[in-house]
Design an enzyme around this catalytic site. Structure first.
Site, mmCIF file in Angstrom:
data_model
loop_
_atom_site.group_PDB
_atom_site.id
_atom_site.type_symbol
_atom_site.label_atom_id
_atom_site.label_comp_id
_atom_site.label_asym_id
_atom_site.label_seq_id
_atom_site.Cartn_x
_atom_site.Cartn_y
_atom_site.Cartn_z
ATOM 1 N N CYS A 151 0.836 -1.208 0.000
ATOM 2 C CA CYS A 151 0.000 0.000 0.000
ATOM 3 C C CYS A 151 0.865 1.250 0.000
ATOM 4 O O CYS A 151 1.321 1.694 1.054
ATOM 5 C CB CYS A 151 -0.945 -0.017 1.195
ATOM 6 S SG CYS A 151 -1.967 1.456 1.260
ATOM 7 N N CYS A 154 -0.551 4.090 2.094
ATOM 8 C CA CYS A 154 -0.383 3.940 3.555
ATOM 9 C C CYS A 154 1.065 4.215 3.962
ATOM 10 O O CYS A 154 1.317 4.837 4.985
ATOM 11 C CB CYS A 154 -0.713 2.530 4.005
ATOM 12 S SG CYS A 154 -2.163 1.821 3.278
ATOM 13 N N ASP A 155 2.014 3.696 3.199
ATOM 14 C CA ASP A 155 3.401 3.638 3.671
ATOM 15 C C ASP A 155 4.380 4.509 2.889
ATOM 16 O O ASP A 155 5.535 4.648 3.296
ATOM 17 C CB ASP A 155 3.892 2.178 3.623
ATOM 18 C CG ASP A 155 3.032 1.293 4.512
ATOM 19 O OD1 ASP A 155 2.592 1.764 5.565
ATOM 20 O OD2 ASP A 155 2.782 0.131 4.131
#
Ligand code: NDP
Length: 328
Positions: A151, A154-155
Site C-alpha cells: 500500500c 499507507c506507507d
C-alpha cells in the site's frame, strides 16, 4: 432480540443474537447495503471486518465516484458512508465474522468475540486482499515492517526522498507508482511482461513521469536487505537472463488481490480462484437461499467502488424481497 445461553462454565458465556440482516464487511458494498437495509426497516447488523472501511481506506484520491466533482480521499469517503449507515441506525460493530454455518434455514455466524448470530439474511461484502510475490525475503521484511508494503498510500510517506521499487503493471501499480513518484527521489517499476495491463491513460502517466524508471520483462529474484530493512532487489530480465541489483529502501507490491472468502469455503459456491459465484446473473443471489453477495468478493471484472456500492444496493433489495416472500 437477544437470548442468553446458560453459562458453559463459571467464566465462559456465549450469547446468541438474532437479526433479520447481517452484513459482513465494511467497504462501499457493505455500507451501501446497510443504508438500503436500514431504510427498509431491516435493522441490519454490520461487522466491519479486519480492515474497517475496506480497500478504499488505502486509496488516496478517488476521482471517479460520481458526486464528488473535486474528488475525495478514500478514508474520507468511508467515514461518510459509515456515518450515513449509522444515521439510519445500522448496528455497526468493530470485529469480524470468523465462522459461518449456512446449512439451515437460519444462517449461523460467529464473531471473533464469540458472539453467535442467527441471521435470516446475510450479505457478504468481505472484499479482497492484496497479493504478494511469495518470496521468503519479501515475507521476512513484510512481517518485520522492514520496507515491504502492498500500500503506497499507507506507507509511501516513510520513504520520502528515498528510492523505491514497485512490482506490477496494472492500474493499481501505475496509480501507486505515480503516488510514490511525488514523494520519492526515484521509483523503479518492475513489469514482468513487455507491456502494461493498466488502462492507457494510467500507463501513459507513468511513462511520462521523469523519476519513474520502468524495467520491462523483469522478475524479482530476491528482496535484498541488511537484516533491519530493505536495501534493494535482485532482479532478472526474463528475456536476456541478465541479473542486476536495484537499490531501494521500500519495496511495494501491486500485483492484484485475493477475495476474502476463506470462511465461506464449503458453505457456498466459489469459483476456482475463490470468488463467490452468483446463482442467478443480474442478481446478488448465491446458491444458498437468503445469502447474498456484493462487491469485490464476487467481482473480478470491475472492482470499482461504484460497482461495489451498486451491488450493495442490489443485495439489500434482494434480501428485503426474500424476507417479504417469507412473510417477514
Ligand atoms: P490487475 O490484476 O489488473 O493487475 C495485476 C498486475 O500485477 C498485472 O500487471 C500482472 O502482470 C502483475 N502480476 C501479477 N502477479 C505477478 C507476479 N507474481 N509478479 C509480477 N507481476 C505480477 O490488478 P490491479 O490491482 O492493478 O487492478 C485490479 C482492478 O482494479 C482492475 O480492474 C483495475 O482496472 C482496477 N483499478 C482501477 C483503478 C482506477 O480506475 N483508478 C485503480 C486501481 C485499480 P500481467 O499483466 O503480466 O498479468
Amino acid at each position: 432480540m437477544k437470548t442468553l445461553n446458560k453459562p458453559l462454565n463459571n467464566i465462559q458465556m456465549s450469547e446468541i443474537q438474532k437479526t433479520k440482516c447481517l452484513i459482513i464487511g465494511s467497504g462501499p458494498a457493505g455500507y451501501t447495503a446497510a443504508i438500503y437495509a436500514a431504510r427498509a426497516d431491516m435493522s441490519p447488523v454490520l461487522y466491519q471486518g479486519m480492515q474497517p472501511g475496506g480497500q478504499l481506506t488505502t486509496t488516496n484520491e478517488v476521482e471517479n465516484f460520481p458526486g464528488y466533482p473535486e474528488g475525495i480521499t478514500g478514508p474520507d469517503m468511508m467515514v461518510q458512508l459509515e456515518a450515513q449507515a449509522k444515521r439510519f441506525e445500522t448496528d455497526v460493530r468493530f470485529g469480524f465474522i470468523n465462522k459461518v454455518d449456512f446449512s439451515g434455514d437460519v444462517h449461523k455466524c460467529w464473531a471473533d468475540d464469540g458472539t453467535e448470530i442467527h441471521a435470516d439474511t446475510v450479505i457478504i461484502s468481505t472484499g479482497a486482499s492484496a497479493k504478494y510475490l511469495g518470496l521468503e525475503s519479501e515475507q521476512k521484511y513484510l512481517k518485520m515492517g522492514g520496507g515491504v508494503s502492498a500500500c503506497a498510500v499507507c506507507d509511501g510517506f516513510f520513504y520520502r526522498g528515498q528510492e523505491t521499487i514497485i512490482v506490477g503493471a496494472g492500474d493499481s501499480a501505475c496509480e501507486e507508482a505515480h503516488y510514490l513518484s511525488k514523494l520519492c527521489s526515484k521509483v523503479t517499476m518492475l513489469v514482468r511482461r513487455d507491456e502494461f495491463r493498466a488502462s492507457r491513460i494510467m500507463a501513459e502517466r507513468v511513462k511520462n513521469t521523469d523519476n519513474i524508471e520502468i524495467l520491462f520483462n523483469t522478475d524479482t529474484i530476491e528482496v535484498l536487505g541488511d537484516g533491519q530493512g530493505v536495501t534493494g532487489a535482485l532482479v532478472k530480465n526474463n528475456k536476456t537472463g541478465e541479473e542486476k541489483t536495484v537499490n531501494a529502501t521500500g519495496f511495494f507490491v501491486a500485483i492484484g488481490h485475493k477475495p476474502n472468502t476463506d470462511i465461506f469455503k464449503g458453505q457456498i459456491n466459489l469459483d476456482e480462484t475463490g470468488y463467490i459465484e452468483y446463482e442467478q446473473a443480474g442478481t446478488s443471489k448465491t446458491n444458498v437461499a437468503g445469502v447474498f453477495v456484493a462487491g469485490d468478493a464476487a467481482d473480478k471484472t470491475y472492482r470499482q467502488a461504484i460497482t461495489a456500492a451498486g451491488t450493495g444496493c442490489m443485495a439489500a433489495l434482494d434480501a428485503e424481497r426474500y424476507l417479504a416472500a417469507k412473510g417477514h
